[in-house]
Design a protein around this motif. Sequence first.
Motif, PDB file in Angstrom:
ATOM      1  N   MET A 141      31.145 -75.990  42.238  1.00 57.79           N
ATOM      2  CA  MET A 141      30.288 -75.424  43.281  1.00 57.79           C
ATOM      3  C   MET A 141      30.181 -73.911  43.130  1.00 57.79           C
ATOM      4  SD  MET A 141      31.013 -77.601  46.760  1.00 57.79           S
ATOM      5  CE  MET A 141      32.802 -77.457  46.733  1.00 57.79           C
ATOM      6  N   LEU A 142      31.300 -73.242  42.855  1.00 52.03           N
ATOM      7  CA  LEU A 142      31.291 -71.786  42.705  1.00 52.03           C
ATOM      8  C   LEU A 142      30.439 -71.347  41.523  1.00 52.03           C
ATOM      9  CD1 LEU A 142      35.051 -70.937  43.399  1.00 52.03           C
ATOM     10  CD2 LEU A 142      33.102 -70.757  44.974  1.00 52.03           C
ATOM     11  N   ALA A 143      30.382 -72.170  40.486  1.00 52.57           N
ATOM     12  CA  ALA A 143      29.596 -71.850  39.288  1.00 52.57           C
ATOM     13  C   ALA A 143      28.133 -72.270  39.426  1.00 52.57           C
ATOM     14  CB  ALA A 143      30.218 -72.523  38.073  1.00 52.57           C
ATOM     15  N   GLY A 144      27.798 -72.946  40.511  1.00 56.39           N
ATOM     16  CA  GLY A 144      26.430 -73.380  40.714  1.00 56.39           C
ATOM     17  C   GLY A 144      26.060 -74.633  39.947  1.00 56.39           C
ATOM     18  N   LEU A 145      27.057 -75.367  39.467  1.00 57.26           N
ATOM     19  CA  LEU A 145      26.793 -76.587  38.704  1.00 57.26           C
ATOM     20  C   LEU A 145      26.492 -77.779  39.600  1.00 57.26           C
ATOM     21  CD1 LEU A 145      29.543 -76.207  35.964  1.00 57.26           C
ATOM     22  CD2 LEU A 145      27.115 -75.615  35.821  1.00 57.26           C
ATOM     23  N   ILE A 146      27.074 -77.777  40.802  1.00 55.46           N
ATOM     24  CA  ILE A 146      26.744 -78.789  41.804  1.00 55.46           C
ATOM     25  C   ILE A 146      26.532 -78.069  43.134  1.00 55.46           C
ATOM     26  CG2 ILE A 146      27.970 -80.681  40.675  1.00 55.46           C
ATOM     27  CD1 ILE A 146      30.234 -80.359  42.692  1.00 55.46           C
ATOM     28  N   GLN A 147      25.733 -78.671  43.985  1.00 52.61           N
ATOM     29  CA  GLN A 147      25.403 -78.061  45.272  1.00 52.61           C
ATOM     30  C   GLN A 147      26.451 -78.420  46.325  1.00 52.61           C
ATOM     31  OE1 GLN A 147      21.494 -79.062  46.614  1.00 52.61           O
ATOM     32  NE2 GLN A 147      21.518 -77.553  48.241  1.00 52.61           N
ATOM     33  N   ALA A 148      26.839 -77.436  47.098  1.00 50.70           N
ATOM     34  CA  ALA A 148      27.792 -77.661  48.185  1.00 50.70           C
ATOM     35  C   ALA A 148      27.114 -78.441  49.313  1.00 50.70           C
ATOM     36  CB  ALA A 148      28.312 -76.329  48.714  1.00 50.70           C
ATOM     37  N   SER A 149      27.910 -79.190  50.056  1.00 50.46           N
ATOM     38  CA  SER A 149      27.404 -79.882  51.234  1.00 50.46           C
ATOM     39  C   SER A 149      27.344 -78.942  52.427  1.00 50.46           C
ATOM     40  CB  SER A 149      28.304 -81.076  51.565  1.00 50.46           C
ATOM     41  OG  SER A 149      28.333 -81.980  50.490  1.00 50.46           O
ATOM     42  N   GLY A 150      28.180 -77.907  52.394  1.00 53.27           N
ATOM     43  CA  GLY A 150      28.198 -76.942  53.483  1.00 53.27           C
ATOM     44  C   GLY A 150      28.935 -75.693  53.070  1.00 53.27           C
ATOM     45  N   GLY A 151      28.754 -74.649  53.852  1.00 57.09           N
ATOM     46  CA  GLY A 151      29.436 -73.396  53.584  1.00 57.09           C
ATOM     47  C   GLY A 151      28.565 -72.401  52.844  1.00 57.09           C
ATOM     48  N   GLN A 152      29.166 -71.286  52.481  1.00 47.85           N
ATOM     49  CA  GLN A 152      28.439 -70.200  51.826  1.00 47.85           C
ATOM     50  C   GLN A 152      29.278 -69.591  50.712  1.00 47.85           C
ATOM     51  OE1 GLN A 152      27.863 -66.574  54.092  1.00 47.85           O
ATOM     52  NE2 GLN A 152      25.873 -66.261  53.137  1.00 47.85           N
ATOM     53  N   VAL A 153      28.607 -69.273  49.605  1.00 48.06           N
ATOM     54  CA  VAL A 153      29.230 -68.581  48.482  1.00 48.06           C
ATOM     55  C   VAL A 153      28.384 -67.356  48.172  1.00 48.06           C
ATOM     56  CG1 VAL A 153      29.886 -68.701  46.051  1.00 48.06           C
ATOM     57  CG2 VAL A 153      30.124 -70.724  47.496  1.00 48.06           C
ATOM     58  N   VAL A 154      29.018 -66.176  48.164  1.00 45.98           N
ATOM     59  CA  VAL A 154      28.339 -64.933  47.800  1.00 45.98           C
ATOM     60  C   VAL A 154      29.126 -64.311  46.653  1.00 45.98           C
ATOM     61  CG1 VAL A 154      27.608 -62.639  48.557  1.00 45.98           C
ATOM     62  CG2 VAL A 154      27.498 -64.581  50.145  1.00 45.98           C
ATOM     63  N   ILE A 155      28.456 -64.108  45.520  1.00 44.16           N
ATOM     64  CA  ILE A 155      29.081 -63.511  44.356  1.00 44.16           C
ATOM     65  C   ILE A 155      28.346 -62.235  44.001  1.00 44.16           C
ATOM     66  CG2 ILE A 155      29.673 -63.814  41.915  1.00 44.16           C
ATOM     67  CD1 ILE A 155      30.004 -66.792  42.466  1.00 44.16           C
ATOM     68  N   ASP A 156      29.065 -61.127  44.029  1.00 45.12           N
ATOM     69  CA  ASP A 156      28.511 -59.812  43.712  1.00 45.12           C
ATOM     70  C   ASP A 156      27.251 -59.527  44.521  1.00 45.12           C
ATOM     71  OD1 ASP A 156      28.918 -57.424  42.403  1.00 45.12           O
ATOM     72  OD2 ASP A 156      27.793 -57.996  40.620  1.00 45.12           O
ATOM     73  N   GLY A 157      27.272 -59.938  45.788  1.00 44.90           N
ATOM     74  CA  GLY A 157      26.163 -59.675  46.698  1.00 44.90           C
ATOM     75  C   GLY A 157      25.053 -60.709  46.678  1.00 44.90           C
ATOM     76  N   TRP A 158      25.118 -61.691  45.780  1.00 43.83           N
ATOM     77  CA  TRP A 158      24.098 -62.723  45.668  1.00 43.83           C
ATOM     78  C   TRP A 158      24.562 -64.007  46.352  1.00 43.83           C
ATOM     79  CZ3 TRP A 158      19.441 -61.413  43.784  1.00 43.83           C
ATOM     80  CH2 TRP A 158      19.350 -60.320  42.948  1.00 43.83           C
ATOM     81  N   ASP A 159      23.767 -64.499  47.289  1.00 43.08           N
ATOM     82  CA  ASP A 159      24.051 -65.767  47.952  1.00 43.08           C
ATOM     83  C   ASP A 159      23.695 -66.900  46.988  1.00 43.08           C
ATOM     84  OD1 ASP A 159      23.580 -68.214  49.483  1.00 43.08           O
ATOM     85  OD2 ASP A 159      23.837 -66.953  51.251  1.00 43.08           O
ATOM     86  N   LEU A 160      24.653 -67.739  46.673  1.00 44.59           N
ATOM     87  CA  LEU A 160      24.448 -68.817  45.698  1.00 44.59           C
ATOM     88  C   LEU A 160      23.338 -69.766  46.124  1.00 44.59           C
ATOM     89  CD1 LEU A 160      25.238 -70.364  43.142  1.00 44.59           C
ATOM     90  CD2 LEU A 160      27.047 -71.456  44.458  1.00 44.59           C
ATOM     91  N   ALA A 161      23.254 -70.110  47.385  1.00 50.45           N
ATOM     92  CA  ALA A 161      22.242 -71.068  47.849  1.00 50.45           C
ATOM     93  C   ALA A 161      20.833 -70.488  47.732  1.00 50.45           C
ATOM     94  CB  ALA A 161      22.523 -71.473  49.289  1.00 50.45           C
ATOM     95  N   LYS A 162      20.686 -69.190  47.936  1.00 46.61           N
ATOM     96  CA  LYS A 162      19.363 -68.551  47.916  1.00 46.61           C
ATOM     97  C   LYS A 162      18.975 -68.026  46.536  1.00 46.61           C
ATOM     98  CE  LYS A 162      19.866 -67.140  52.692  1.00 46.61           C
ATOM     99  NZ  LYS A 162      20.122 -66.017  53.595  1.00 46.61           N
ATOM    100  N   ASN A 163      19.959 -67.715  45.701  1.00 44.48           N
ATOM    101  CA  ASN A 163      19.709 -67.109  44.392  1.00 44.48           C
ATOM    102  C   ASN A 163      20.559 -67.738  43.293  1.00 44.48           C
ATOM    103  OD1 ASN A 163      18.042 -64.674  45.382  1.00 44.48           O
ATOM    104  ND2 ASN A 163      19.906 -64.560  46.615  1.00 44.48           N
ATOM    105  N   PRO A 164      20.440 -69.046  43.073  1.00 46.11           N
ATOM    106  CA  PRO A 164      21.309 -69.704  42.106  1.00 46.11           C
ATOM    107  C   PRO A 164      21.173 -69.161  40.681  1.00 46.11           C
ATOM    108  CG  PRO A 164      19.552 -71.177  42.805  1.00 46.11           C
ATOM    109  CD  PRO A 164      19.496 -69.974  43.693  1.00 46.11           C
ATOM    110  N   ARG A 165      19.983 -68.787  40.273  1.00 42.05           N
ATOM    111  CA  ARG A 165      19.806 -68.262  38.908  1.00 42.05           C
ATOM    112  C   ARG A 165      20.551 -66.956  38.714  1.00 42.05           C
ATOM    113  NH1 ARG A 165      13.581 -69.430  37.090  1.00 42.05           N
ATOM    114  NH2 ARG A 165      13.802 -71.701  37.055  1.00 42.05           N
TER     115      ARG A 165
END
Length: 76
Positions: free
Chosen positions: A46-70
Amino acid sequence: MMQVRELSKRFGSLLAVDGVTLDVHRGEIFGFLGPNGAGKTTTIKMLAGLIQASGGQVVIDGWDLAKNPREVKKLV
């Protein structure tokens, strides 16, 4: 920097990851320890963006994974 808030993953009725919250700051090293079936690999996927989380939020270096997976995948 990585911020994880209430990350969860369900596979049907199975709750594989339940509400993981953590912060990792620049320069820190972290690891996951636990028995087989504890959700370590699922969490990393989930942290690597390989599978989608069912809930929660991941922000890496200011980028929200759900909104900016690329963008996040480029960082990872």
